[in-house]
Design an enzyme around this catalytic site. Sequence first.
Site, PDB file in Angstrom:
ATOM      1  N   LYS A 139      -3.867   3.232   2.838  1.00  0.00           N
ATOM      2  CA  LYS A 139      -5.025   2.460   2.342  1.00  0.00           C
ATOM      3  C   LYS A 139      -6.198   3.390   2.040  1.00  0.00           C
ATOM      4  CE  LYS A 139      -3.543  -1.536   5.039  1.00  0.00           C
ATOM      5  NZ  LYS A 139      -3.602  -2.163   6.366  1.00  0.00           N
ATOM      6  N   LYS A 176       0.821  -1.232   0.000  1.00  0.00           N
ATOM      7  CA  LYS A 176       0.000   0.000   0.000  1.00  0.00           C
ATOM      8  C   LYS A 176       0.844   1.266   0.000  1.00  0.00           C
ATOM      9  CE  LYS A 176       0.423  -2.237   3.884  1.00  0.00           C
ATOM     10  NZ  LYS A 176      -0.113  -3.294   4.683  1.00  0.00           N
ATOM     11  N   ASP A 213      -0.082   3.620   7.831  1.00  0.00           N
ATOM     12  CA  ASP A 213      -0.519   2.477   7.014  1.00  0.00           C
ATOM     13  C   ASP A 213      -2.005   2.623   6.642  1.00  0.00           C
ATOM     14  OD1 ASP A 213      -0.151  -0.461   6.111  1.00  0.00           O
ATOM     15  OD2 ASP A 213      -1.860  -0.556   7.469  1.00  0.00           O
TER      16      ASP A 213
HETATM   17  P1  NDP Z   1       8.085  -9.318   5.665  1.00  0.00           P
HETATM   18  O1  NDP Z   1       8.971  -8.328   6.338  1.00  0.00           O
HETATM   19  O2  NDP Z   1       7.601 -10.483   6.428  1.00  0.00           O
HETATM   20  O3  NDP Z   1       8.820  -9.865   4.347  1.00  0.00           O
HETATM   21  C1  NDP Z   1       9.522  -9.050   3.472  1.00  0.00           C
HETATM   22  C2  NDP Z   1      10.334  -9.939   2.538  1.00  0.00           C
HETATM   23  O4  NDP Z   1      11.004  -9.113   1.589  1.00  0.00           O
HETATM   24  C3  NDP Z   1      11.405 -10.783   3.232  1.00  0.00           C
HETATM   25  O5  NDP Z   1      11.335 -12.107   2.757  1.00  0.00           O
HETATM   26  C4  NDP Z   1      12.732 -10.142   2.803  1.00  0.00           C
HETATM   27  O6  NDP Z   1      13.806 -11.057   2.630  1.00  0.00           O
HETATM   28  C5  NDP Z   1      12.325  -9.608   1.441  1.00  0.00           C
HETATM   29  N1  NDP Z   1      13.195  -8.536   0.983  1.00  0.00           N
HETATM   30  C6  NDP Z   1      13.584  -7.425   1.634  1.00  0.00           C
HETATM   31  N2  NDP Z   1      14.418  -6.699   0.850  1.00  0.00           N
HETATM   32  C7  NDP Z   1      14.515  -7.374  -0.319  1.00  0.00           C
HETATM   33  C8  NDP Z   1      15.228  -7.151  -1.522  1.00  0.00           C
HETATM   34  N3  NDP Z   1      16.003  -6.078  -1.667  1.00  0.00           N
HETATM   35  N4  NDP Z   1      15.115  -8.075  -2.516  1.00  0.00           N
HETATM   36  C9  NDP Z   1      14.342  -9.161  -2.361  1.00  0.00           C
HETATM   37  N5  NDP Z   1      13.634  -9.427  -1.241  1.00  0.00           N
HETATM   38  C10 NDP Z   1      13.732  -8.544  -0.242  1.00  0.00           C
HETATM   39  O7  NDP Z   1       6.872  -8.473   5.059  1.00  0.00           O
HETATM   40  P2  NDP Z   1       5.363  -8.938   4.849  1.00  0.00           P
HETATM   41  O8  NDP Z   1       5.331 -10.236   4.158  1.00  0.00           O
HETATM   42  O9  NDP Z   1       4.617  -8.769   6.108  1.00  0.00           O
HETATM   43  O10 NDP Z   1       4.835  -7.773   3.875  1.00  0.00           O
HETATM   44  C11 NDP Z   1       5.126  -7.764   2.511  1.00  0.00           C
HETATM   45  C12 NDP Z   1       4.261  -6.696   1.839  1.00  0.00           C
HETATM   46  O11 NDP Z   1       2.890  -7.022   2.033  1.00  0.00           O
HETATM   47  C13 NDP Z   1       4.435  -5.289   2.409  1.00  0.00           C
HETATM   48  O12 NDP Z   1       4.254  -4.347   1.378  1.00  0.00           O
HETATM   49  C14 NDP Z   1       3.270  -5.170   3.400  1.00  0.00           C
HETATM   50  O13 NDP Z   1       2.880  -3.846   3.625  1.00  0.00           O
HETATM   51  C15 NDP Z   1       2.217  -5.930   2.662  1.00  0.00           C
HETATM   52  N6  NDP Z   1       1.139  -6.461   3.482  1.00  0.00           N
HETATM   53  C16 NDP Z   1       1.437  -7.207   4.589  1.00  0.00           C
HETATM   54  C17 NDP Z   1       0.427  -7.776   5.332  1.00  0.00           C
HETATM   55  C18 NDP Z   1       0.685  -8.607   6.532  1.00  0.00           C
HETATM   56  O14 NDP Z   1      -0.270  -9.020   7.179  1.00  0.00           O
HETATM   57  N7  NDP Z   1       1.947  -8.889   6.886  1.00  0.00           N
HETATM   58  C19 NDP Z   1      -0.976  -7.587   4.939  1.00  0.00           C
HETATM   59  C20 NDP Z   1      -1.182  -6.790   3.746  1.00  0.00           C
HETATM   60  C21 NDP Z   1      -0.140  -6.264   3.054  1.00  0.00           C
HETATM   61  P3  NDP Z   1      14.433 -11.900   3.845  1.00  0.00           P
HETATM   62  O15 NDP Z   1      13.325 -12.809   4.298  1.00  0.00           O
HETATM   63  O16 NDP Z   1      15.546 -12.661   3.239  1.00  0.00           O
HETATM   64  O17 NDP Z   1      14.842 -10.916   4.875  1.00  0.00           O
HETATM   65  N1  HSE Z   2       0.219  -3.937   9.110  1.00  0.00           N
HETATM   66  C1  HSE Z   2      -1.001  -4.030   8.409  1.00  0.00           C
HETATM   67  C2  HSE Z   2      -2.155  -4.098   9.404  1.00  0.00           C
HETATM   68  C3  HSE Z   2      -0.999  -5.258   7.540  1.00  0.00           C
HETATM   69  O1  HSE Z   2      -1.901  -4.312  10.583  1.00  0.00           O
HETATM   70  O2  HSE Z   2      -3.296  -3.925   9.000  1.00  0.00           O
HETATM   71  C4  HSE Z   2      -2.165  -5.308   6.618  1.00  0.00           C
HETATM   72  O3  HSE Z   2      -2.079  -4.339   5.636  1.00  0.00           O
END
Ligand code: NDP
Ligand code: HSE
Length: 435
Positions: A210, A110, A206
């Site tokens: 949204k 987002k 955040d």
């Molecule tokens: P995490 O922090 O759990 O995961 C991020 C991932 O990105 C990690 O695997 C990390 O690698 C990888 N990463 C970081 N830098 C790089 C790079 N330069 N190249 C390749 N990979 C990279 O984040 P989330 O999964 O929680 O969130 C991901 C996205 O989804 C975000 O935009 C978030 O706002 C969105 N989102 C998240 C929600 C949630 O509930 N968590 C809900 C809705 C949206 P490594 O593992 O090796 O460190």
């Molecule tokens: N950090 C976000 C939340 C994840 O707590 O709603 C979903 O976008």
Amino acid sequence: MSDASKICKVAVAGLGTVGVGTVRLLQEQADLLEARCGRKLVVTAVSARDRTRDRGCNLDGITWFDDAVEMARSADADIFVELIGGSDGPAKASCEAALASGKHVVTANKALVAHHGHEMALVAEEAGLGLAYEAAVAGGIPVIKSIREGLAGNKIRTLHGILNGTCNYILTTMRETGRSFDDVLAEAQELGYAEADPTFDVDGIDAAHKLAILASLAFGAKLDFEGVYVEGIRHITPLDIEYANELGYKFKLLGIAEDCGNGIFQRVHPVMVPTDAPIASVEGVFNAVVTEGDFVGTTVMEGRGAGGGPTASAVVSDIVDIACGRITPTFGMPAKKLVEKSTLPMDSHSGAYYVRLSVVDRPGVMADITAAMRDHEVSLESVIQRGRDPGAPVTVVLTMHETSEAAIRGALEEIEKLDAVKEPPRLIRIERFQD
Ligand code: NDP
Ligand code: HSE
């Protein structure tokens, strides 16, 4: 049997909470997805920072890239899925590289969409590519598709919602258990709800990302993240939660957008909502979005707003759309047709308010406070003063009938200057919705 030329190849950047959830969903539901798309969906490439870490999902036969931008450029894939996070850096660079090399883009990010969605949509639409972001708002709830497609026949005048699962989890758990803000935030981080930088959650940023996206979709307006008024939940104390309870309210961090014709309000801040309002029953990590359309009336969507499974569900819905050739304009109409709408200032907002004061317990103090209210034409609804401690500070809680934000702020500026007032007044908006 699938025809190999029909396989839809997917490259996933980011293998955290959402990335791993997405890979697992694509693998575990492969047969169902193939039946729905009429073609196989296959993960061909992944990227994250640490190659050695066990991700808890099967990456056999999938090409690993250390560099997400390089993967976006050169992976053998039709769709590039960005699940790294952050409004700029590798997230933005990799999405741009994917579009430049003819790949559709799906993202849950987002921050990226709120800041750069308009430019990216112009590029994607020019190239005939999809740019899809269902997971970016309200996690597993299909709110983007609902507004963009299901409500396409309506003018939407207003919408509001619980858009941050972490804040809703914190406010719910603090109320139910009396635990501290820091303690509950740490738990939300462990559960994978919070952003990499949780200040984005608790400071309302955040939810503002949204809300800006929803407002653009709902009102046909160019994204205007800078126009969102934002306040977070750090200042909500157990004492305020207790008073809210006594007055028949619950705390929610709401995002509210309203098209007033002469401009739009976009605001994210804590509000007190009546305990019997439908939105008050949305608790924990659940999100909800309520829209008002001119033909449909009110619609309410509720579901899990964060976490690996729900968010992966939304990411995969975008992948399925693209695999089926359902590529729609990013913000519901061609990006070049979106119009700029001016932001209305918070001072022109009108509503009810809760004010908490710490004042010296002595005769005449209430008269000075109510005189300031009178001078600013603010009408008092109720007053609570607990305890009696002559000469010492006591808590006074006031609620106000509908008034303008400019008026209540003017009154509080005067009240704060009174020598009997010992702390800056705490101001919280009340939203009744059923009015
Ligand atoms: P995490 O922090 O759990 O995961 C991020 C991932 O990105 C990690 O695997 C990390 O690698 C990888 N990463 C970081 N830098 C790089 C790079 N330069 N190249 C390749 N990979 C990279 O984040 P989330 O999964 O929680 O969130 C991901 C996205 O989804 C975000 O935009 C978030 O706002 C969105 N989102 C998240 C929600 C949630 O509930 N968590 C809900 C809705 C949206 P490594 O593992 O090796 O460190
Ligand atoms: N950090 C976000 C939340 C994840 O707590 O709603 C979903 O976008």
